[in-house]
Every structure is written in C-alpha cells, then in structure tokens.
Design an enzyme around this catalytic site. Structure first.
Site, mmCIF file in Angstrom:
data_model
loop_
_atom_site.group_PDB
_atom_site.id
_atom_site.type_symbol
_atom_site.label_atom_id
_atom_site.label_comp_id
_atom_site.label_asym_id
_atom_site.label_seq_id
_atom_site.Cartn_x
_atom_site.Cartn_y
_atom_site.Cartn_z
ATOM 1 N N CYS A 5 3.637 -0.936 8.826
ATOM 2 C CA CYS A 5 3.504 0.451 9.272
ATOM 3 C C CYS A 5 3.167 0.523 10.760
ATOM 4 C CB CYS A 5 2.456 1.161 8.445
ATOM 5 S SG CYS A 5 2.833 1.165 6.667
ATOM 6 N N SER A 33 -6.654 4.885 4.032
ATOM 7 C CA SER A 33 -5.627 4.146 4.745
ATOM 8 C C SER A 33 -5.874 4.251 6.235
ATOM 9 C CB SER A 33 -4.256 4.732 4.414
ATOM 10 O OG SER A 33 -3.285 4.301 5.344
ATOM 11 N N ASP A 55 -1.145 -4.778 4.645
ATOM 12 C CA ASP A 55 -2.552 -4.674 5.031
ATOM 13 C C ASP A 55 -3.472 -5.819 4.603
ATOM 14 O OD1 ASP A 55 -1.433 -2.267 5.672
ATOM 15 O OD2 ASP A 55 -2.998 -1.045 4.808
ATOM 16 N N ASP A 57 0.827 -1.204 0.000
ATOM 17 C CA ASP A 57 0.000 0.000 0.000
ATOM 18 C C ASP A 57 0.859 1.251 0.000
ATOM 19 O OD1 ASP A 57 -1.957 -1.875 0.242
ATOM 20 O OD2 ASP A 57 -3.022 -0.901 1.869
#
Length: 559
Positions: free
Chosen positions: A195, A473, A124, A82
């Site tokens: 992340c 996001s 993700d 992503d």
C-alpha cells in the site's frame, strides 16, 4: 573466519549421511557443501498485490548468492493480506501472522542450520515477523522490502487502497454513483507492491531501514523498478560481508538504533501499528522499548512528512525526489539520529549517508523543514486514564484537533458499527466505541480500517472520534485512539462504557477519561462477566491463550 559454522553441522559431519544425501539430491556439489548456506525467506504468494512479486525477487537474490560462493536456499512462509481481510473475521489472523512468520523463519533457519538469512516481506506483518525471527536467531541477516505500489488512476485522480475503503462510505452517503464506486475499486491497485501511503507496510520498512536492518533505499525503492532488482542483486555481497565480519542482529539492533527507528517513523507520520511491532522487535534481541519511549521521542520530534492517509503524497513520490536516505541525512544533520549505529552494510548510519544528496525544499513539498513542520511534535500520542490504565495509542496529526469530548455510542464489534452508519444513528459530536476486538477479545486484535474509512466516506470524519481496544490500519485517519489496555475481554473499563456516557480525550495532556463516578464504575465492574471465547480451537485459540496485552507488544513468548 569460518563462514559455514552452522551449516557444517549437517554438511561436514560424517555421521549425518542422510542429510548429505538429500543435499546431493537437490543438486549441490562437494564444493557447495563447504560453502555457507543462506536461507532466503520469501513471503511471496499469488493472493495479493503486496506479495505477488516476492518469489520473483527471491530468484534474483538466489542467483547472486550462488555466484558469490554461497548456497542460496529459498523457502516460503505465509502472509495475510490486510487489504483483503479488513472488515471480515479473516482480519483476526493478520496480527497473528506476525508470530507465525517469526516462528516459521526461526524454525527453518535453526532447524536446517543455515548460516544467514535474507527475508523478502511485502504486507504489513511480514516485516516485523521477519525482524523478530532475525533477532531470535542472531545470525547475519538482511531484510529486503518488497517495495511500494504505484498510484492507481481514475478520472484523473491518484488512488490507493484506502480510496477503495472510503468509496464505501461515499456510496452509503449517496455521494458517488455505482459506476464510480466500481471504477475506484477496479483502479485503486494497478499492480505489485505494498500500500502506497505511510501505512503500516511502508512505516515498518522505513523504520527497519533506519534501524539498520535493510540496505539504504530499500524502503522507498518501488516494487516494480530497476532499483528494486538492483537491490536484490546487491544483497549477496552484503550478506557475505556480514558473515565475514560476524555482524549479527544484536550488534545492529541496539537501544540507540531503535531510537533512530522511532524518530524516523514519527517524523514521517508512521502507523500506530509501529508501537506494537517495535516493542516486539526489540524484545527479540533483549532490548526493552515501551510505549513511553514513543511518547518521549514524539514530544521532541516534529511531523514533517505530508504522506497519505492524512496528507497528499505516496512513497513513490518520495522515491522520485531522493528516497528515504535523503530524509535520514536531513534528520542526522539536525542531530535527531544517532550516526554511530552499525548497519547491515557493515558501516554506520553516518557513513551510509555521507554521499547522499541533500534534501531540496524548493523542489518538493513532501518533506517540510523542521522549522516549519506540519506539527511541532509527533502524531503518535500515548494516552492514559481510567479508560486506559495500561495506555492507549492515538494518531493525532493536528488536523483533527487535539481534544475531543462527547457522548459514547457503543458497538460490540465493527459489524455493529457499519450497521449504525447505514442506519444513521451516529451523530456529529459522538465518541464511537468499538470493543471486544482486542488481542484476546478479537481474538487477534483486528484493524478498524473499514469502520474508519466508512465514517470518513460518510462525511463524519471531522465531527466524531473513535476509540477501540482493537488496532487501526496505517491507512486510518481522523480522531482515533486504539490499543486501549486493559481490553474489554479482560474487564478493562472500555467494557463498562454505556451509550450516552461522556468521554473526554485530551492529546495535549495525554489523557482519556470516562466521566462516570468511581462508585458507578465499581457497580458496573461487579456486574461484568467475561464473554465466552469466540474460538475454541486452532491458531486463534492458541493466540488468545498466549498473547500479552497491546502495551507489551502483543507478544506470545512471555510466560
């Protein structure tokens, strides 16, 4: 208990000599051909920090599997970054990859008659893709999350991936120099791991741990840590236990278990993407979860975690103070979780948490007491109205306010919006509309992280709202509403909005309204023409033909 009930189809049947020849050819012995086969699905690849270390983790798992009288067989499936694709047409493949991951794990495990599956996801869509496959297969399964990234550092400040996105807006606004812009980019991602804030990867990891499909601490053990290595080593004994007791995903992923997952992700401030993914994961085991379940649980679940993007902390910080099980124990003590739900340890949620340390509110500021939360109800709000007949998903932490109204500024895609920011046509008080980026219109329902980060970097984050038929996001913050259904491509009202139309968003009454008369809307609807498909071949074309709308989880197997 027969542990090789699936693999014996190819290993023990004398009419399958070619299969057995190949298995001898990869080095298996007569004894190993009588042992259970464990598929180890790694989403490892070299192309991003979230996934770069997963193949390495798979080797630890395989070694322990093989030393436990089982056969570990590593195979790979894809991942789409992503972070790399955001802001480009490549982002259209991100949500699509969830289906490809689920389809490929299902295909390998079922096609090769593996007895169980361990998945090692990173970015993700890897997590829900893995769980959807496990649900479909309904064989003993465990997910091992690849783990979170450490904070980056530049000029004494902690950084994460969103720092790089927001630096673009700061640069456009003239707030930072080219040198500092480059410095932030070079230092935002210091190594392996997903992340670091409560973005979608960590959101789904904590939800899946609360669901019972990964081992305790899996969601908070950092990617580069001895705890993550130990987790990989421990998983062999637990997958064998699941085989011996014949505990399968449908035994674990019950309606009450999904309530635990939703409660946890709301309490910790999880991503809006969780709504799509939880709905789809539940469907894989025949459980019906809807957007309204999120609203019901959000109404009674306070937001108690101060995580980025809206807050101050990263998952690494929680790990250092006790990890996700510490929070689960607190929620259980407050009677917010179902303690009797079964998990992949073979024990219940309550049994897993029995000896976990209690949370110390004097020692940390990441998790707040329920009596003094960041927000008294959840941040995920499901809004309905003439702009979203089938619903939409807002992320309202309370810092943005709970109401917004203003004139529409309409953009057909995020590239138009970036130009609008550069040309300074967006003003305080505007409601920005990004459309034709839904599941079919994208196609692929890309995330709008680049636009929202640019808006915040340009200093407009607290003075505008943004609505879209696309996604956000987990790194997005600000007054945002996504997943608007029906989408523009299907003629939803969002397709009929014009510049200057007044839009009213109310996260108290859960409404989103276009202040245009019914007669005018009828006239506009009669003039609407569905645009030509942006793609005419390949996986995006197939996805566009099969995908349901966002309110149904963007699944592709409902006919």
């Amino acid at each position: 208990m027969e542990l090789n009930k699936h693999s014996k189809t190819v290993t023990q049947d004398p009419t399958q000599p070619a299969a057995q020849a190949m298995l001898y050819g990869i080095g298996l012995t007569d004894k190993q051909l009588t042992q259970p086969f464990i598929g180890i699905a790694s989403m490892g690849y070299d192309g991003n920090t979230c996934n770069m270390h997963l193949n390495h983790l798979a080797t630890y798992i395989k070694a322990e599997i093989n030393s436990s009288e089982m056969v570990g067989l590593i195979f790979n499936t894809i991942g789409i970054s992503d972070g790399i694709t955001n802001g480009t047409d490549g982002m259209r493949y991100s949500l699509v990859s969830r289906e490809i991951i689920a389809d490929s794990i299902e295909s390998v495990v079922d096609g090769h008659y593996y007895d169980a599956v361990i998945a090692i996801p990173g970015c993700d869509k890897n997590m829900p893709g893995s769980i959807i496959a496990m649900g479909r297969l309904n064989r003993p399964s465990i997910m091992v999350y690849g783990g979170t990234i450490a904070p980056g550092k530049y000029q004494g400040k902690d950084l994460n991936i969103v720092s790089a996105f927001e630096a673009l807006g700061e640069k456009i606004a003239g707030k930072i120099s080219e040198e500092d812009f480059k410095g932030i980019i070079k230092n935002s991602c210091p190594g392996a791991g997903a992340c670091g804030g409560m973005y979608t990867a960590n959101t789904m990891a904590i939800a899946i741990e609360a669901l019972g499909m990964s081992l305790p601490y899996s969601s908070s053990n950092p990617a580069i840590s001895h705890e993550k290595i130990e987790e990989c080593k421990q998983v062999a004994s637990y997958i064998k236990l699941l085989l011996e007791k014949n505990i399968c995903p449908k035994d674990i992923m019950t309606f009450k278990a999904f309530e635990n997952a939703i409660t946890t992700l709301i309490a910790l401030g999880g991503s809006t993407n969780a709504v799509l993914h939880i709905i789809a994961m539940a469907k894989s085991v025949g459980i019906t979860i809807t957007q309204d379940d999120f609203q019901r649980i959000s109404n009674k679940t306070p937001l108690i975690a101060d995580f980025k993007p809206g807050g101050n902390y990263l998952m690494q910080n929680l790990h250092e103070k006790g990890g996700v099980p510490m929070v689960l124990k607190y929620l259980l003590a407050k009677k917010m979780l179902h303690g009797d739900c079964l998990t992949v340890t073979g024990k219940t949620v309550a049994e897993n948490l029995k000896n976990i340390i209690d949370i110390d509110f004097e020692d940390q500021n990441i998790i707040k007491p329920i009596e003094n939360p960041i927000k008294k109800t959840g941040h995920l709000q499901i809004l309905y109205g003439n702009l979203a007949k089938n619903g939409s998903v807002a992320k309202i932490t309370g810092k943005e306010g709970e109401k917004f109204s203003g004139p529409a500024k309409v953009f057909n895609g995020e590239k138009e919006l970036i130009k609008g920011i550069e040309n300074k046509i967006i003003k305080a008080g505007d409601v920005i509309v990004i459309r034709y980026v839904g599941p079919k219109g994208g196609p692929g329902m890309p995330e709008m992280l680049k636009p929202t980060s640019a808006i915040i970097g340009a200093g407009l984050g607290k003075s505008v709202a943004l609505i879209t038929d696309g996604r956000f996001s987990g790194g997005t913050h600000g007054f945002v509403v996504g997943h608007i259904s029906p989408e523009a491509y299907d003629g939803g009202t969002i397709a009929l909005v014009k510049d200057g139309d007044h839009i009213e968003i109310n996260a108290i009454n859960n409404t989103i309204h276009l202040a245009v008369t019914g007669e005018e809307l009828k006239k506009r609807r009669e003039q609407f023409k569905q645009p030509k498909p942006k793609v005419t071949k390949g996986v995006l074309y197939k996805y566009q033909k099969l995908v349901t709308d966002a309110s149904k989880g963007c699944i592709t197997d409902e006919f």
